[in-house]
Design an enzyme around this catalytic site. Structure first.
Site, PDB file in Angstrom:
ATOM      1  N   GLU B  34      34.893 -29.856   5.469  1.00  0.00           N
ATOM      2  CA  GLU B  34      33.620 -29.265   5.018  1.00  0.00           C
ATOM      3  C   GLU B  34      32.715 -30.368   4.493  1.00  0.00           C
ATOM      4  O   GLU B  34      33.139 -31.195   3.704  1.00  0.00           O
ATOM      5  CB  GLU B  34      33.909 -28.223   3.934  1.00  0.00           C
ATOM      6  CG  GLU B  34      32.699 -27.735   3.150  1.00  0.00           C
ATOM      7  CD  GLU B  34      31.605 -27.130   4.033  1.00  0.00           C
ATOM      8  OE1 GLU B  34      31.927 -26.251   4.857  1.00  0.00           O
ATOM      9  OE2 GLU B  34      30.436 -27.566   3.899  1.00  0.00           O
ATOM     10  N   SER B  48      22.672 -11.462   1.632  1.00  0.00           N
ATOM     11  CA  SER B  48      22.558 -10.257   0.796  1.00  0.00           C
ATOM     12  C   SER B  48      23.906  -9.737   0.321  1.00  0.00           C
ATOM     13  O   SER B  48      23.964  -8.904  -0.575  1.00  0.00           O
ATOM     14  CB  SER B  48      21.844  -9.134   1.561  1.00  0.00           C
ATOM     15  OG  SER B  48      20.624  -9.571   2.082  1.00  0.00           O
ATOM     16  N   HIS B  52      27.923  -4.442   6.506  1.00  0.00           N
ATOM     17  CA  HIS B  52      27.137  -3.549   7.362  1.00  0.00           C
ATOM     18  C   HIS B  52      27.999  -2.537   8.105  1.00  0.00           C
ATOM     19  O   HIS B  52      29.106  -2.864   8.538  1.00  0.00           O
ATOM     20  CB  HIS B  52      26.348  -4.374   8.379  1.00  0.00           C
ATOM     21  CG  HIS B  52      25.254  -5.182   7.748  1.00  0.00           C
ATOM     22  ND1 HIS B  52      24.089  -4.614   7.318  1.00  0.00           N
ATOM     23  CD2 HIS B  52      25.173  -6.506   7.451  1.00  0.00           C
ATOM     24  CE1 HIS B  52      23.313  -5.559   6.792  1.00  0.00           C
ATOM     25  NE2 HIS B  52      23.957  -6.718   6.865  1.00  0.00           N
ATOM     26  N   VAL B 173      31.701 -34.037   9.337  1.00  0.00           N
ATOM     27  CA  VAL B 173      32.204 -34.520  10.638  1.00  0.00           C
ATOM     28  C   VAL B 173      31.072 -35.240  11.353  1.00  0.00           C
ATOM     29  O   VAL B 173      29.973 -34.707  11.496  1.00  0.00           O
ATOM     30  CB  VAL B 173      32.725 -33.338  11.479  1.00  0.00           C
ATOM     31  CG1 VAL B 173      33.028 -33.788  12.908  1.00  0.00           C
ATOM     32  CG2 VAL B 173      33.965 -32.741  10.818  1.00  0.00           C
ATOM     33  N   ARG B 313      19.350 -18.690   8.598  1.00  0.00           N
ATOM     34  CA  ARG B 313      20.126 -18.051   9.658  1.00  0.00           C
ATOM     35  C   ARG B 313      20.255 -19.013  10.856  1.00  0.00           C
ATOM     36  O   ARG B 313      19.268 -19.618  11.255  1.00  0.00           O
ATOM     37  CB  ARG B 313      19.423 -16.786  10.145  1.00  0.00           C
ATOM     38  CG  ARG B 313      19.037 -15.806   9.058  1.00  0.00           C
ATOM     39  CD  ARG B 313      18.154 -14.728   9.674  1.00  0.00           C
ATOM     40  NE  ARG B 313      17.679 -13.763   8.697  1.00  0.00           N
ATOM     41  CZ  ARG B 313      16.572 -13.903   7.974  1.00  0.00           C
ATOM     42  NH1 ARG B 313      15.834 -14.989   8.104  1.00  0.00           N
ATOM     43  NH2 ARG B 313      16.202 -12.971   7.134  1.00  0.00           N
ATOM     44  N   ILE B 344      26.641 -17.462  14.453  1.00  0.00           N
ATOM     45  CA  ILE B 344      27.271 -16.440  13.600  1.00  0.00           C
ATOM     46  C   ILE B 344      26.336 -16.141  12.440  1.00  0.00           C
ATOM     47  O   ILE B 344      26.482 -16.653  11.331  1.00  0.00           O
ATOM     48  CB  ILE B 344      28.658 -16.906  13.089  1.00  0.00           C
ATOM     49  CG1 ILE B 344      29.507 -17.472  14.212  1.00  0.00           C
ATOM     50  CG2 ILE B 344      29.377 -15.735  12.396  1.00  0.00           C
ATOM     51  CD1 ILE B 344      29.843 -16.514  15.331  1.00  0.00           C
ATOM     52  N   GLU B 345      25.336 -15.307  12.733  1.00  0.00           N
ATOM     53  CA  GLU B 345      24.435 -14.847  11.668  1.00  0.00           C
ATOM     54  C   GLU B 345      24.834 -13.418  11.320  1.00  0.00           C
ATOM     55  O   GLU B 345      25.949 -12.999  11.615  1.00  0.00           O
ATOM     56  CB  GLU B 345      22.983 -14.943  12.158  1.00  0.00           C
ATOM     57  CG  GLU B 345      22.728 -14.179  13.443  1.00  0.00           C
ATOM     58  CD  GLU B 345      21.252 -13.953  13.719  1.00  0.00           C
ATOM     59  OE1 GLU B 345      20.505 -13.715  12.757  1.00  0.00           O
ATOM     60  OE2 GLU B 345      20.854 -14.000  14.882  1.00  0.00           O
ATOM     61  N   SER B 346      23.953 -12.677  10.669  1.00  0.00           N
ATOM     62  CA  SER B 346      24.273 -11.295  10.305  1.00  0.00           C
ATOM     63  C   SER B 346      24.671 -10.526  11.559  1.00  0.00           C
ATOM     64  O   SER B 346      24.014 -10.670  12.589  1.00  0.00           O
ATOM     65  CB  SER B 346      23.055 -10.636   9.652  1.00  0.00           C
ATOM     66  OG  SER B 346      23.334  -9.290   9.356  1.00  0.00           O
ATOM     67  N   CYS B 450      24.461 -21.919 -21.482  1.00  0.00           N
ATOM     68  CA  CYS B 450      25.849 -22.326 -21.250  1.00  0.00           C
ATOM     69  C   CYS B 450      26.003 -23.565 -20.361  1.00  0.00           C
ATOM     70  O   CYS B 450      27.068 -24.162 -20.352  1.00  0.00           O
ATOM     71  CB  CYS B 450      26.689 -21.170 -20.731  1.00  0.00           C
ATOM     72  SG  CYS B 450      26.201 -20.545 -19.128  1.00  0.00           S
TER      73      CYS B 450
END
Lengths: 517, 495
Positions: B34, B48, B52, B173, B313, B344-346, B450
């Site tokens: 990552e 959000s 869904h 990467v 997105r 790979i969006e919504s 905090c």
């Protein structure tokens, strides 16, 4: 349940041990209320003052410029002498209209039933989200109070190239503080046509260091993915809309927000107290009593004050009124009006000015209502031409002074309401004098830094030299408040003294072992 | 050094972590690479959080199938992973007559996709469900829910880690080479070798694919800005409320979402942008969001806004065409064992449980998938003090006094919770990492109170030097050093 604490009855519960809570508790105790407790969520008492290492506190109450820790210590010592218990690391999480107080603490969940409750939780800072600054959200954006805590208490340098948004007093104070510690403050950006903070802070924190003050401007964009890289500032028109073509990019690594304080009223709301839309605090009568009998509010939780002296004065009224409320309820005559009357009588007895209807007494400075005076003094010789106007920084009134050479060769000084203004003007034109406050590293203490001050004002032109001189000093714990650390700094006739105490850490040789609670 | 892995997954978003967690059922040696400092720092943490039901997907697509089935399984999945989930239901609101036909079309698509219990309701029933919402009619979808997208991604990562998957954060990467039957992957300063590679790089998946010669994909970044509202507003809203989507838009329209934590989100906008990581908000869109949200919820005020943020997105369809493309999840034609996930969006979040299985099926044809008998599917959720009863709270404090110290007052987060988060199994020590794990700094004061305490704790309990305290990994350092470095010459201190 076996772990549940039984209910603890108290005549009075004070929430918060800052200047308001302490003054209210002292007033209660002095009025004969012995069964009281102060609840403090921090591991140290005193509230926000411990991080306010600059001077300017107590100018009215003590008629001398104390630093925050010094002002707090006077009340803390007084509270200790009176035997007022302060429970630390005790966070109130719930308040009911019938004065039940629920507390979370390392020694368990606690439940108090109080005869009277005094709200003294202070205020908090408005965050970035509340003013919707467009752009990215990288590291390097802090509210002024958080920056102050990190710099003054944690010994952490928050950045090198700094833009301050908003001109509240804490922002101005931090402009000076960071400049003295070697950072560059590139601009103070204020959306209004005038500074938000006190004139004395504008003078000695911004103008003294030639920091650009951008009035009627705002930040219209923040840049930087991981750390702040730049801001764009734009001029605002009368409606507060950015004027096209005025955008200017300022590369910087840090943004400090000083965009307002909001009374800390989560508990007040929970108890169902109506809030005043103008102040953001609970609606109260002249005795600081809220709309719920026996619940009082004072200090910044009621209304954000410019001066701690006003907070203390207001908290005394609340404390006395709460004591009166207890006396009456004990006599079977609970009533808001009579408690208010008692408080007013108390206030009057204490030599206070008349109480305005519906609002706690406005503090009046003895000299505020006086007419501006005028002096003629022997001619002042300055290197530069005489400035037309000066703002006196000796007290928070901030008198506007006018200096004018007379044909007689003498100089006329007018506009000040007391003689200190005349003396200030003379000093300011010949040799401006400033109190220096900063911190020193502590070895083997329970805190990494100790706050220090010069015992008297030193020439402004010596500030930088003094900082260099102080920079190489390191103090060993324990340090006592008032302890002289540098004698006769640079031969200027002022000592450098500690303004707070730092006890030795329990573990020898360790510089930063600290109790977590 | 360059040890041979069975599978290397690029990207620790919800897709990458779901795949890692699904594959951790099998005897495979795996690593997740990552570029950011934590799981869920990209698209997965910036949306959000809506689970869904599946009526927005074009019937017959991979998306439609995965979304509908993912939604059905989501509650059980979250329970297993110790992640918050609420089946709130949802309203899609017609603001005017012109919205009625598209609303019916939406319902028809939903029915064809197999979404259950959809209904069109009139204004009376609408007011009964959501008294503060405007509009003339609505479709109700009882199966829609909400989760915490970053907590879910972190939960997946932690469970995968507990089952043996290695995580390498701040390892972008930069180069991939095929050598016979294995792949060599350069990430940060390190080289990884693997039999199979899963490209779940989200916004950068087209570029990662291109590194190995799959250069036919182009992603179009489309930014969505959000506002987060104070919890006060949650009293006015019980479930997500959406407008009827307008054709050709890149998103589902500016909507109001209730979060699992009791805040309300407004957003997202849809704006195609050039720069893939420009998460900046803009004055124009922020104003537009506010105005559109006021149409749905007239009582909302500007002072209810506590924060703004943006997500991006990874769209396969550009601005000119508009709308949505289908997910691409397939093995590379040229490179066996290299699986690409593009666009790979919504509803990627809702589809995540299925995405993991789908990729496992593809890789099963290349690798032997032997089930591990010691696979532990359950992740114990972190203690949430604020949600406990008074009796439980008292018991927690008795067991550990650090539960009795409130560190974040707005969200009522205790010292123990913060210390646990700092000691998280993935070794993440960033302020954002602590925020995502505890909710500290997420309340109405936004860390004003905090954040400094978090910094103190990171130094005192984790031993971090001032320069090592970061918001979100290298480059986001908070401090340039100490204010004072006393040059003390005494014998007890060497600093």
């Amino acid at each position: 349940m076996q772990h549940m604490q039984h209910m603890i009855s108290k005549q009075a519960v004070v929430i918060g041990s800052g200047p308001a809570g302490l003054a209210a508790a002292i007033a209660l105790k002095t009025a004969g209320i012995d069964d009281l407790v102060v609840l403090e969520r921090e591991k140290r008492p005193g509230g926000i003052l411990s991080q306010c290492i600059h001077d300017g506190f107590g100018l009215i109450r003590y008629r001398q410029p104390l630093t925050g820790p010094e002002y707090a210590k006077l009340d803390l010592d007084n509270a200790a002498r009176l035997g007022i218990p302060i429970l630390l690391s005790h966070t109130v999480t719930r308040l009911t209209p019938d004065r039940q107080v629920y507390v979370t603490s390392p020694t368990g969940m606690k439940h108090f039933q109080a005869g009277t409750v005094i709200l003294a939780m202070g205020c908090r800072e408005r965050p970035r989200g509340a003013i919707s600054i467009p752009g990215t959200r990288p590291a390097g954006i802090l509210t002024a109070g958080a920056a102050q805590y990190l710099v003054n208490m944690c010994n952490l340098m928050i950045g090198k190239q700094i833009v301050i948004l908003g001109s509240g007093d804490i922002g101005l104070i931090m402009a000076r503080r960071l400049t003295l510690e070697g950072a560059r403050v590139l601009a103070v950006v204020e959306k209004l046509p005038r500074p938000g903070g006190l004139p004395r802070n504008v003078r000695q924190c911004v103008e003294d260091f030639q920091i650009p003050f951008l009035l009627k401007h705002t930040i219209t964009k923040v840049e930087g993915t991981r750390r702040v890289e730049a801001v764009t500032v734009s001029r605002l028109d009368a409606d507060g809309t950015p004027v096209e073509g005025t955008a200017r990019r300022i590369p910087c690594d840090t943004i400090i927000l000083s965009v307002g304080l909001i009374p800390e009223n989560e508990l007040s709301l929970q108890a169902g107290l109506p809030l005043d839309s103008a102040t953001g605090g609970p609606v109260t009568g002249p005795d600081c009593q809220t709309r719920l009998p026996g619940i009082f509010a004072c200090g910044n939780v009621r209304k954000v004050h410019d001066l701690v002296d006003d907070v203390t004065e207001e908290a005394k009224i609340a404390g006395r009124a709460a004591a009166a409320f207890l006396r009456e309820t004990a006599g079977g005559q609970p009533g808001m009006a009579s408690a208010a009357a008692a408080a007013v009588a108390d206030a009057a007895a204490a030599g206070a000015a008349a109480v305005e209807a519906g609002a706690p007494r406005k503090i009046t400075f003895s000299s505020r209502d006086q007419k501006p005076l005028k002096w003629e003094i022997p001619g002042i010789k300055t290197r530069e031409p005489l400035p037309a106007n000066l703002t006196c920084i000796i007290c928070p009134i901030g008198c506007s002074l006018t200096v004018r050479p007379l044909e007689s060769g003498q100089t006329e000084i007018s506009g000040a309401r007391c003689v200190r203004g005349r003396n200030y003007a003379v000093d300011e034109l010949t040799q401006p004098m400033r109190i220096l406050t900063t911190t020193l590293p502590v070895q083997g203490g329970t805190a990494p830094l100790v706050s220090v001050r010069t015992t008297r004002a030193i020439p402004r032109e010596s500030l930088e030299h003094a900082m260099q001189e102080i920079r190489v000093v390191c103090v060993k714990a324990p340090v006592a408040a008032g302890e002289v650390i540098i004698k006769d700094l640079l031969g200027l006739g002022a000592d450098v003294t500690a303004t707070a105490e730092v006890p030795a850490a329990p573990c020898e040789g360790s510089c930063s072992i600290r109790q977590l609670f | 050094m360059d040890h041979l892995y069975d599978v290397v997954i690029i990207g620790a978003g919800v897709a990458g972590c779901a795949i890692a967690r699904e594959l951790s059922r099998y005897r495979l040696h795996m690593a997740v690479l990552e570029k950011e400092s934590d799981a869920g720092m990209g698209i997965s943490g910036r949306n959000s959080g809506v689970v869904h039901a599946g009526f927005n997907c074009t019937p017959g697509t991979l998306k439609a199938g995965m979304c509908v089935e993912g939604c059905r399984r989501f509650e059980a999945w979250c329970r297993e992973l110790g992640v918050p989930y609420r089946k709130t239901g949802k309203l899609v609101v017609a603001l005017g007559n012109e919205d009625l036909a598209p609303l019916q079309a939406l319902m028809d698509a939903g029915v064809r996709n197999g979404v259950q219990d959809l209904r069109i309701i009139g204004p009376e029933e609408m007011r009964e469900m959501e008294p503060h919402i405007g509009g003339i009619a609505a479709m109700t979808s009882p199966w829609t829910g909400v989760t915490s997208p970053y907590e879910l991604t972190i939960g997946l990562a932690e469970n995968a880690h507990a089952n043996g998957v290695e995580f390498y954060f701040s390892h972008p990467v930069t180069r991939i080479r095929r050598e016979g039957n294995t792949y060599r992957i350069q990430a940060g300063e390190q080289m990884f070798r693997s039999r199979a590679v899963v490209n779940a790089a989200g916004l950068f998946s087209d570029r990662v694919a291109a590194m190995i010669g799959d250069d036919t994909y182009t992603l179009h970044p489309c930014r969505g800005e959000y506002y987060i509202l104070d919890k006060r507003i949650s009293a006015l809203l019980h479930r997500p409320v959406y407008p009827v989507p307008r054709p050709g838009e890149g998103g589902l329209g500016v909507h109001l979402t209730t979060t699992v934590d009791g805040n309300v989100l407004i957003g997202p906008s849809a704006e195609y942008i050039e720069e893939r990581e420009d998460h900046g908000t803009t004055r124009e869109v922020m104003e537009q969001l506010y105005q559109e949200a006021r149409q749905l919820l007239p009582e909302m005020e500007r002072k209810d806004i506590i924060r703004d943020y943006a997500g991006i997105r990874p769209k396969l369809v550009g601005k000119k065409v508009g709308g949505f493309g289908d997910f691409i999840i397939r093995e590379s034609d040229k490179n066996p064992g290299f699986v690409n996930l593009i666009g790979i969006e919504s509803p990627g979040l809702t589809s995540a449980p299925l995405i993991g299985e789908y990729v496992a099926d593809i890789l099963g044809q290349r690798l032997p998938l032997a089930v591990r008998p010691d696979f532990q599917p359950v992740r114990r959720p972190p203690v949430r003090f604020r949600e406990a009863s008074d009796e439980e709270k008292a018991r927690l404090i008795a067991s550990d006094p650090a539960y009795g110290v409130i560190v974040c007052r707005c969200e009522e987060i205790t010292l123990r919770e913060v210390l646990d988060a700092m000691n998280n199994p993935l070794g993440v020590r960033t302020l954002t990492g602590i925020k995502y794990r505890t909710r500290a700094m997420m309340g109405r004061c936004q860390g004003g109170y905090c954040l400094p305490r978090m910094v103190e704790l990171l130094q005192e309990t984790m031993g971090l030097a001032p320069e090592e305290v970061t918001l979100k990994g290298p480059g986001s350092e908070l401090f340039s050093g100490r204010v004072k470095t006393g040059t003390c010459t005494c014998s007890t201190c060497s600093t």
